[in-house]
Scaffold this motif. Structure first.
Motif, PDB file in Angstrom:
ATOM      1  N   LYS A  97       0.838  -1.195   0.000  1.00 41.43           N
ATOM      2  CA  LYS A  97       0.000   0.000   0.000  1.00 41.43           C
ATOM      3  C   LYS A  97       0.882   1.258   0.000  1.00 41.43           C
ATOM      4  CE  LYS A  97      -4.198  -1.694   2.247  1.00 41.43           C
ATOM      5  NZ  LYS A  97      -5.084  -1.579   3.439  1.00 41.43           N
ATOM      6  N   GLY A  98       0.572   2.170  -0.916  1.00 39.03           N
ATOM      7  CA  GLY A  98       1.331   3.406  -1.011  1.00 39.03           C
ATOM      8  C   GLY A  98       2.439   3.371  -2.051  1.00 39.03           C
ATOM      9  N   TYR A  99       2.905   2.181  -2.413  1.00 32.81           N
ATOM     10  CA  TYR A  99       3.955   2.063  -3.426  1.00 32.81           C
ATOM     11  C   TYR A  99       3.308   1.814  -4.800  1.00 32.81           C
ATOM     12  CZ  TYR A  99       7.043   1.584   0.601  1.00 32.81           C
ATOM     13  OH  TYR A  99       7.728   1.796   1.775  1.00 32.81           O
ATOM     14  N   HIS A 100       2.737   2.875  -5.342  1.00 36.15           N
ATOM     15  CA  HIS A 100       1.925   2.742  -6.548  1.00 36.15           C
ATOM     16  C   HIS A 100       2.728   2.299  -7.770  1.00 36.15           C
ATOM     17  CE1 HIS A 100      -1.440   4.410  -4.378  1.00 36.15           C
ATOM     18  NE2 HIS A 100      -0.750   5.503  -4.069  1.00 36.15           N
ATOM     19  N   ARG A 101       3.959   2.795  -7.886  1.00 35.58           N
ATOM     20  CA  ARG A 101       4.766   2.434  -9.055  1.00 35.58           C
ATOM     21  C   ARG A 101       5.093   0.944  -9.068  1.00 35.58           C
ATOM     22  NH1 ARG A 101       9.205   7.370  -9.732  1.00 35.58           N
ATOM     23  NH2 ARG A 101       7.667   9.032 -10.134  1.00 35.58           N
ATOM     24  N   ILE A 102       5.437   0.439  -7.882  1.00 31.88           N
ATOM     25  CA  ILE A 102       5.761  -0.987  -7.795  1.00 31.88           C
ATOM     26  C   ILE A 102       4.518  -1.827  -8.080  1.00 31.88           C
ATOM     27  CG2 ILE A 102       6.614  -2.830  -6.292  1.00 31.88           C
ATOM     28  CD1 ILE A 102       8.223  -0.738  -4.785  1.00 31.88           C
ATOM     29  N   ILE A 103       3.373  -1.369  -7.562  1.00 31.03           N
ATOM     30  CA  ILE A 103       2.116  -2.101  -7.774  1.00 31.03           C
ATOM     31  C   ILE A 103       1.761  -2.139  -9.258  1.00 31.03           C
ATOM     32  CG2 ILE A 103      -0.374  -2.066  -7.344  1.00 31.03           C
ATOM     33  CD1 ILE A 103       0.245  -0.895  -4.568  1.00 31.03           C
ATOM     34  N   ILE A 104       1.905  -0.985  -9.922  1.00 32.18           N
ATOM     35  CA  ILE A 104       1.586  -0.919 -11.359  1.00 32.18           C
ATOM     36  C   ILE A 104       2.520  -1.808 -12.166  1.00 32.18           C
ATOM     37  CG2 ILE A 104       1.560   0.607 -13.374  1.00 32.18           C
ATOM     38  CD1 ILE A 104       0.644   2.862 -11.477  1.00 32.18           C
ATOM     39  N   ALA A 105       3.802  -1.795 -11.807  1.00 35.91           N
ATOM     40  CA  ALA A 105       4.766  -2.639 -12.513  1.00 35.91           C
ATOM     41  C   ALA A 105       4.452  -4.128 -12.323  1.00 35.91           C
ATOM     42  CB  ALA A 105       6.179  -2.335 -12.016  1.00 35.91           C
ATOM     43  N   ALA A 106       4.092  -4.502 -11.080  1.00 39.25           N
ATOM     44  CA  ALA A 106       3.764  -5.907 -10.791  1.00 39.25           C
ATOM     45  C   ALA A 106       2.512  -6.339 -11.539  1.00 39.25           C
ATOM     46  CB  ALA A 106       3.589  -6.096  -9.290  1.00 39.25           C
ATOM     47  N   MET A 107       1.512  -5.465 -11.579  1.00 39.06           N
ATOM     48  CA  MET A 107       0.277  -5.787 -12.295  1.00 39.06           C
ATOM     49  C   MET A 107       0.510  -5.911 -13.793  1.00 39.06           C
ATOM     50  SD  MET A 107      -2.659  -3.544 -10.351  1.00 39.06           S
ATOM     51  CE  MET A 107      -3.183  -3.930  -8.676  1.00 39.06           C
ATOM     52  N   SER A 108       1.410  -5.071 -14.309  1.00 40.28           N
ATOM     53  CA  SER A 108       1.728  -5.140 -15.740  1.00 40.28           C
ATOM     54  C   SER A 108       2.373  -6.476 -16.079  1.00 40.28           C
ATOM     55  CB  SER A 108       2.658  -3.988 -16.130  1.00 40.28           C
ATOM     56  OG  SER A 108       2.056  -2.743 -15.868  1.00 40.28           O
ATOM     57  N   LEU A 109       3.270  -6.918 -15.226  1.00 39.46           N
ATOM     58  CA  LEU A 109       3.915  -8.217 -15.452  1.00 39.46           C
ATOM     59  C   LEU A 109       2.922  -9.362 -15.273  1.00 39.46           C
ATOM     60  CD1 LEU A 109       7.312  -7.621 -13.609  1.00 39.46           C
ATOM     61  CD2 LEU A 109       6.939  -7.747 -16.068  1.00 39.46           C
ATOM     62  N   ALA A 110       1.971  -9.185 -14.352  1.00 43.90           N
ATOM     63  CA  ALA A 110       0.981 -10.237 -14.098  1.00 43.90           C
ATOM     64  C   ALA A 110       0.050 -10.447 -15.288  1.00 43.90           C
ATOM     65  CB  ALA A 110       0.164  -9.890 -12.858  1.00 43.90           C
ATOM     66  N   SER A 111      -0.074  -9.425 -16.142  1.00 44.85           N
ATOM     67  CA  SER A 111      -0.963  -9.545 -17.298  1.00 44.85           C
ATOM     68  C   SER A 111      -0.346 -10.359 -18.432  1.00 44.85           C
ATOM     69  CB  SER A 111      -1.336  -8.158 -17.824  1.00 44.85           C
ATOM     70  OG  SER A 111      -0.183  -7.478 -18.287  1.00 44.85           O
ATOM     71  N   ILE A 112       0.956 -10.630 -18.353  1.00 47.47           N
ATOM     72  CA  ILE A 112       1.632 -11.360 -19.425  1.00 47.47           C
ATOM     73  C   ILE A 112       1.045 -12.761 -19.636  1.00 47.47           C
ATOM     74  CG2 ILE A 112       3.842 -12.378 -20.141  1.00 47.47           C
ATOM     75  CD1 ILE A 112       5.243  -9.968 -18.930  1.00 47.47           C
ATOM     76  N   PRO A 113       0.823 -13.561 -18.565  1.00 43.70           N
ATOM     77  CA  PRO A 113       0.238 -14.896 -18.792  1.00 43.70           C
ATOM     78  C   PRO A 113      -1.110 -14.853 -19.515  1.00 43.70           C
ATOM     79  CG  PRO A 113       1.083 -14.727 -16.562  1.00 43.70           C
ATOM     80  CD  PRO A 113       1.153 -13.360 -17.141  1.00 43.70           C
ATOM     81  N   VAL A 114      -1.924 -13.852 -19.181  1.00 43.68           N
ATOM     82  CA  VAL A 114      -3.234 -13.730 -19.834  1.00 43.68           C
ATOM     83  C   VAL A 114      -3.057 -13.367 -21.305  1.00 43.68           C
ATOM     84  CG1 VAL A 114      -5.438 -12.515 -19.830  1.00 43.68           C
ATOM     85  CG2 VAL A 114      -4.318 -13.056 -17.665  1.00 43.68           C
ATOM     86  N   ILE A 115      -2.119 -12.446 -21.579  1.00 44.50           N
ATOM     87  CA  ILE A 115      -1.873 -12.037 -22.966  1.00 44.50           C
ATOM     88  C   ILE A 115      -1.360 -13.208 -23.793  1.00 44.50           C
ATOM     89  CG2 ILE A 115      -0.456 -10.550 -24.433  1.00 44.50           C
ATOM     90  CD1 ILE A 115      -0.501  -8.481 -22.172  1.00 44.50           C
TER      91      ILE A 115
END
Length: 329
Positions: free
Chosen positions: A290-308
């Protein structure tokens, strides 16, 4: 422009043959042209010639006494076959017709047709399903009593011809289905194991006094639990369905609807389990950072790779099987 020119030539042909007798039609290769049109499914040509000379629809036969509808059945031309319903007076005679070898129209439907799915992912599996669909369609159109029990000169019934002609296709379809089910079973089992463990190791840990998770009550924690449960149960369901596919008997009739429906449901459940697993991961990261928005966004971006990666591969297969099932109507 080419189509308009050919249509004009066809119009001239029809005008020319209006008063031709059967001998003149044969000399002009009108019968051969009708058979070629039936083989390739050129419905515009057949309709135009039929309007000029209705006799061409049932009078055109080759050396094996196979007419327009026989060639339409052998080459899987649905639009041409459906013209049989518009034939007046000779409909029953056409339905009961036999070729030089004693084959009825249903016998011909039992022979393996041209492969149209050899380059698709599902290959023989969908091809086998469409062969079943075609046999049932012809059976519904050619419905005189006893047609299923009719024997050709070799003493074989239509269903026996179908079984013999599709032995290799059934083997290829069975091999593909088992390999596919085995591969996806492994994936589903792995997801089930991970999601089951995640449910008891929630982010932030538990309250030492009450045992209740620390983030309980937060919206993001609710999202985590719901996504984890969806992923767990959809992956487990897909694994059970894939096991059912592996233990199927793989008869010709099973490829009509039973196996395709099982495979379609299993693939859909597995797809939702992967998507839910990704949502679970994103929710867990959001709770812990919580509060580390850049890290969260980066992690979510990487998490979308399996779906893609999964979407173009799995959705294409789902679409092939779904369109084939819809095509049975």
């Amino acid at each position: 422009m080419t189509h308009c020119l050919v249509a004009e030539i066809l119009t001239r042909f029809c005008q020319r043959i209006l008063n031709y007798n059967p001998f003149e039609l044969r000399e002009a290769s009108a019968y051969d042209a009708m058979l070629q049109a039936a083989k390739h499914g050129v419905i515009e040509f057949i309709k135009a010639m039929m309007e000029a000379q209705p006799h061409l629809l049932w009078g055109a036969t080759d050396k094996n006494k196979r007419g327009v509808f026989s060639h339409a059945i052998l080459n899987r031309r649905k639009e041409v076959l459906e013209l049989i319903e518009g034939v007046h007076g000779r409909k029953d005679m056409i339905k009961r017709s036999e070729d030089e070898f004693g084959n009825t129209l249903l016998h011909l439907a039992g022979y393996s047709g041209p492969s149209t799915d050899i380059h698709s992912k599902s290959g023989a599996f969908v091809q086998m399903q469409r062969e079943n669909q075609w046999f049932k369609k012809v059976k519904g159109i050619v419905h005189p009593k006893g047609v299923m029990e009719a024997k050709n000169k070799d003493g074989k019934k239509p269903c026996e011809i179908f079984t013999e002609s599709h032995k290799e296709m059934v083997k290829d379809a069975e091999k593909w289905a088992k390999n596919t089910a085995s591969s996806f079973t492994l994936v589903g089992t792995l997801i089930t194991t991970i999601m089951f463990a995640a449910a008891f190791t929630v982010p932030g840990g538990n309250n030492q006094n009450t045992g209740i998770p620390m983030f309980v009550g937060d919206t993001i924690f609710t999202l985590f639990i719901i996504a984890d449960a969806i992923s767990l149960f959809t992956s487990a369901t897909s694994v059970l369905i894939f096991i059912g596919i592996l233990t199927s008997r793989y008869a010709e009739k099973d490829f009509y609807k039973t196996l395709p429906l099982k495979l379609l449901c299993a693939l859909v459940f597995l797809f939702f389990s992967v998507v839910s697993m990704t949502v679970t991961f994103c929710a867990a990261v959001g709770m812990m950072l919580k509060g580390y928005h850049r890290i969260i966004i980066a992690a979510m971006s990487l998490a979308s790779i399996p779906v893609i990666v999964l979407v173009p591969a799995q959705l294409r297969l789902i679409f092939e099987i779904f369109s084939s099932i819809i095509g049975s109507g």
